[in-house]
Design an enzyme around this catalytic site. Structure first.
Site, PDB file in Angstrom:
ATOM      1  CB  CYS A   2       4.822  11.193  -4.853  1.00  0.00           C
ATOM      2  SG  CYS A   2       5.774  10.455  -3.453  1.00  0.00           S
ATOM      3  NE  ARG A  27       0.616   9.827  -8.823  1.00  0.00           N
ATOM      4  CZ  ARG A  27       0.423   8.934  -9.509  1.00  0.00           C
ATOM      5  NH1 ARG A  27      -0.514   8.622 -10.245  1.00  0.00           N
ATOM      6  NH2 ARG A  27       1.774   8.349  -9.909  1.00  0.00           N
ATOM      7  CD1 TRP A  74       1.636   6.381   0.743  1.00  0.00           C
ATOM      8  CD2 TRP A  74       3.286   5.172  -0.432  1.00  0.00           C
ATOM      9  NE1 TRP A  74       1.821   4.882   1.283  1.00  0.00           N
ATOM     10  CE2 TRP A  74       2.789   4.445   0.411  1.00  0.00           C
ATOM     11  CE3 TRP A  74       4.228   4.899  -1.225  1.00  0.00           C
ATOM     12  CZ2 TRP A  74       3.037   3.058   0.478  1.00  0.00           C
ATOM     13  CZ3 TRP A  74       4.629   3.451  -1.246  1.00  0.00           C
ATOM     14  CH2 TRP A  74       4.031   2.490  -0.158  1.00  0.00           C
ATOM     15  CG  ASN A 100       5.646   9.457  -8.717  1.00  0.00           C
ATOM     16  OD1 ASN A 100       5.695   8.794  -7.465  1.00  0.00           O
ATOM     17  ND2 ASN A 100       4.830   9.130  -9.796  1.00  0.00           N
ATOM     18  N   GLY A 101       8.956   8.656  -7.626  1.00  0.00           N
ATOM     19  CA  GLY A 101       9.789   7.539  -7.906  1.00  0.00           C
ATOM     20  C   GLY A 101      10.687   7.335  -6.769  1.00  0.00           C
ATOM     21  CD  GLU A 476     -11.134  -7.219  -3.805  1.00  0.00           C
ATOM     22  OE1 GLU A 476     -10.013  -7.435  -3.760  1.00  0.00           O
ATOM     23  OE2 GLU A 476     -11.434  -5.864  -4.045  1.00  0.00           O
ATOM     24  CE  LYS A 480     -11.086  -3.606  -1.737  1.00  0.00           C
ATOM     25  NZ  LYS A 480     -10.802  -3.825  -3.077  1.00  0.00           N
ATOM     26  CD  GLU A 483      -7.609  -1.094   0.245  1.00  0.00           C
ATOM     27  OE1 GLU A 483      -8.799  -1.740  -0.183  1.00  0.00           O
ATOM     28  OE2 GLU A 483      -6.932  -0.504  -0.486  1.00  0.00           O
ATOM     29  CG  HIS A 499      -6.782 -29.247   7.043  1.00  0.00           C
ATOM     30  ND1 HIS A 499      -6.547 -30.379   7.419  1.00  0.00           N
ATOM     31  CD2 HIS A 499      -7.530 -29.158   6.086  1.00  0.00           C
ATOM     32  CE1 HIS A 499      -7.385 -31.179   6.548  1.00  0.00           C
ATOM     33  NE2 HIS A 499      -8.107 -30.158   5.709  1.00  0.00           N
ATOM     34  CE  LYS A 599      -7.646   3.876  -7.124  1.00  0.00           C
ATOM     35  NZ  LYS A 599      -8.573   2.510  -6.739  1.00  0.00           N
TER      36      LYS A 599
HETATM   37  O1  M6R Z   1      -3.660  -0.174  -9.914  1.00  0.00           O
HETATM   38  P1  M6R Z   1      -3.511  -1.643  -9.569  1.00  0.00           P
HETATM   39  O2  M6R Z   1      -4.889  -2.207  -9.953  1.00  0.00           O
HETATM   40  O3  M6R Z   1      -2.502  -2.171 -10.235  1.00  0.00           O
HETATM   41  O4  M6R Z   1      -3.491  -1.705  -7.926  1.00  0.00           O
HETATM   42  C1  M6R Z   1      -3.075  -2.626  -7.437  1.00  0.00           C
HETATM   43  C2  M6R Z   1      -3.396  -2.914  -6.000  1.00  0.00           C
HETATM   44  O5  M6R Z   1      -2.232  -1.824  -5.197  1.00  0.00           O
HETATM   45  C3  M6R Z   1      -4.565  -2.311  -5.657  1.00  0.00           C
HETATM   46  O6  M6R Z   1      -5.600  -3.241  -5.977  1.00  0.00           O
HETATM   47  C4  M6R Z   1      -4.938  -2.327  -3.999  1.00  0.00           C
HETATM   48  O7  M6R Z   1      -4.839  -3.800  -3.412  1.00  0.00           O
HETATM   49  C5  M6R Z   1      -6.347  -1.611  -3.785  1.00  0.00           C
HETATM   50  N1  M6R Z   1      -6.150  -0.695  -3.085  1.00  0.00           N
HETATM   51  C6  M6R Z   1      -7.230  -2.495  -2.905  1.00  0.00           C
HETATM   52  O8  M6R Z   1      -8.250  -1.935  -2.709  1.00  0.00           O
END
Ligand code: M6R
Length: 604
Positions: A2, A27, A74, A100-101, A476, A480, A483, A499, A599
């Site tokens: 948030c 956020r 969020w 937020n929290g 990675e 991506k 996501e 396997h 984010k």
């Molecule tokens: O801000 P951070 O690097 O700690 O965030 C970690 C993950 O939440 C972040 O890398 C997330 O996996 C990304 N959205 C991936 O693209």
């Protein structure tokens, strides 16, 4: 998660709040809301979905006034709908709150308040705060808020307005980011330093258990006991990140910024003497390194782990995703260093691990992109990424710089401990200097990737394959793609396929192989042959595009520049970032704001 923001000044507060919320939308974007105070009355508007829904609603039914707080959510506790959106207003309409929290003891407080006849209108943990304030209210908002925060367990950044206290925002922080400032007759509170107007010039980043009273022309700072505190100001960077500068979306912009980000990261690491700032005797005495991160940052950590195994053979290395690390027995002693990696420096899972290690007496180093973040603040040592602000939820340029900075640290450590020679070190530095240019060359093949993506975006299943460092990059690339394009995608160590997972390979599946280590050409060929036989199409991302075997086995061959094999991840990840971008674009997905995500994940 948030984002919260508050404004007091001479402008229509709702205009300022909407503009600020748009910058905070990364956020979370499940709902948005605003509370405006005017002539002793607080009015609230909230709408499920994106900020634009709230903006349109305010055009129909404006809320006038010069003092307001706003929130973009969020969802954690309670569905994303209007009722669960912030701000919350008390039943007596005296206080309004954005949060937020997570309030861990909210059920306890709720039960207590309900037994006193207090009515609740949402399923959230946050709503208890406003009712608690009204329940404890003794006419003095500062005393009331300080009493309330002591009762709350968990993490919070709070923005509060009080109907009977004009021109004032109250802000309180424990464990979630909160920044306050005032200049030129305007006062602000905000979750993110970069969402504040540059006109503020300098701001105060609240520390834990701090409370601020923000007016048009003043900020007062207190601890939770009500003791006034000195104010430490942080200069706002001139970074302008609200502007897409002609790009279609932030992800595209941020991929294109990778070469500059790498150049900045190298320059800063050297000029800032980042390595020299760490105690040399301690570094020489190290016997163990723990690496902790989440998502993309974790993948950078896994890459670092491979380098440590090779370049620092006398150090035991253990990497783990943060959400699991804290539940395993952690070995922390005076010869252990725990490295946290994070773009935001606020990810709750990682931050909790860092704090846990500190509480156990261990030393911590954070590799982080946000200098004012909690991780940098609490770590013993830090290495800055200097990637520039990353807005798209999908992390791109931060990953490239995380790999780079981690590698530079490992090479420095190896030189210090004598596990590599000066000549080897100098050679690695030359390779590092070449990375920005090579990254640009990798971006320049985007046309081929776009064509591949436009042809294949309807595929239901994709497998990324690699061995060694390429496997880290495969993870990675796979994250991506999932996501932002919502395609099922797995990363596999190529040798492990046979396997079990090979059973999933069939026609219509795509296997994308990363191959940057020449010694692996034959082995990878065998794995790809197994995949081909089962009918999948194959893409190979490699600098060895002239190899007959690779030409023969692949349907698509993406040539990337040749990079030292231990630094390959910094560049080979770029085609995978572009693949997810172009596939998501072809599918018409919301690239910068994928569904269900945000984010900065500031809840565990
Ligand atoms: O801000 P951070 O690097 O700690 O965030 C970690 C993950 O939440 C972040 O890398 C997330 O996996 C990304 N959205 C991936 O693209």
């Amino acid at each position: 998660m948030c984002g919260i923001i508050g404004y007091v000044g001479d402008k229509q507060a709702s205009d300022v709040i909407i503009a600020g919320l748009k910058l905070l939308e990364y956020r979370g974007y499940d709902s948005a809301g605003i509370a405006v105070s005017n002539k002793g009355k607080i009015k609230v508007a909230k709408k499920e979905g994106r900020i634009v829904n709230l903006e349109n609603h305010l055009k129909e039914e404006p809320l006038l006034g010069n003092l307001a707080i706003g929130h973009t959510r969020w969802a954690t506790h309670g569905k994303p709908n209007d009722a669960n959106a912030h701000p919350f207003i008390g039943n007596k309409r005296k206080y309004a709150v954005v949060h937020n929290g997570i309030i861990e003891n909210y059920l306890e407080i709720k039960e207590e308040l309900m037994s006193e006849g207090v009515k609740f209108s949402s399923k959230t943990d946050s709503e208890v705060i406003v009712h608690l304030l009204e329940y404890l209210d003794n006419g003095d908002p500062i005393a009331t808020i300080l009493k309330a925060v002591k009762k709350l367990k968990g993490a919070f950044a709070l923005g509060i307005i009080h109907a009977e206290t004009p021109n004032t925002i109250f802000a309180a922080k424990r464990d979630n980011p909160l920044i306050v400032g005032c200049a030129g007759g305007e006062g602000y509170i905000c979750s993110d330093i970069n969402s504040l107007p540059q006109s503020l010039k300098k701001v105060i980043v609240l520390d834990n258990k701090q409370f601020a009273v923000v007016k048009k022309n003043s900020v007062e700072l207190y601890n939770f006991l009500g003791k006034p505190l000195d104010k430490n100001y942080v200069e706002l960077s001139p970074e302008e990140w609200g502007d897409l500068k002609g790009y279609e979306c932030y992800m595209d912009k941020e991929i294109c910024e990778i070469p500059d980000a790498l150049t900045r990261a190298i320059k800063n690491y050297r000029e800032n003497k980042s390595f020299e700032k760490i105690d040399k005797d301690y570094l020489k005495s190290l016997r163990r390194i723990n690496i902790v991160g989440c998502g993309t940052a974790l993948h950078a950590g896994l890459y670092g782990e491979k380098l440590i195994k090779k370049y620092l053979p006398d150090i035991d290395v253990y990497s783990e995703m943060a959400s699991e690390f804290r539940y395993n027995p952690v070995k922390v002693d005076e010869k252990t260093l725990t490295i946290t990696i994070s773009q935001s420096g606020e990810t709750a899972d990682t931050l909790v691990c860092q704090k846990m290690v500190s509480e156990l007496g261990g030393k911590t180093l954070t590799i982080c992109n946000v200098p004012t973040s909690s991780m940098v603040y609490y770590a013993d040592y830090n290495l800055q990424l200097c990637a520039g602000k990353e807005v798209a939820v999908a992390s791109t340029k931060a990953y490239n710089t995380q790999d780079l900075v981690f590698a530079m640290f490992i090479f420095d450590l190896a030189l210090l401990r004598g596990s590599i020679s000066q000549a080897e070190y100098d050679n690695l530095m030359k390779e590092i200097d070449a990375l920005p240019k090579k990254a640009q060359e990798a971006i320049d093949v985007r046309g081929e990737i776009e064509a591949f993506s436009n042809k294949n975006f309807r595929k239901k299943s994709v497998f990324y394959l690699g061995r060694g460092i390429d496997y880290c990059v495969a993870m990675e690339g796979s994250l991506k793609l999932k996501e932002i394009s919502y395609i099922h995608c797995e990363a596999y160590a190529a040798g492990e396929l046979k396997h079990g997972t090979l059973a999933l390979i069939e026609k219509d599946v795509i296997a994308i192989a990363l191959l940057t280590d020449y010694d692996m050409v034959d082995k990878m060929y065998s794995s790809l042959a197994e995949v081909r036989t089962r009918g999948a199409s194959i893409m190979v991302i490699t600098p060895f595009a002239d190899e007959m075997k690779l030409k023969e086995i692949s349907d698509y061959l993406i040539e990337i520049p040749k990079v030292h094999k231990d630094l390959s991840a910094v560049v080979s990840v770029i085609p995978t970032q572009l693949i997810s971008y172009y596939i998501a674009r072809a599918k018409g997905c919301d690239i910068d704001k994928p569904r269900n995500l945000a984010k900065s994940v500031t809840v565990e």
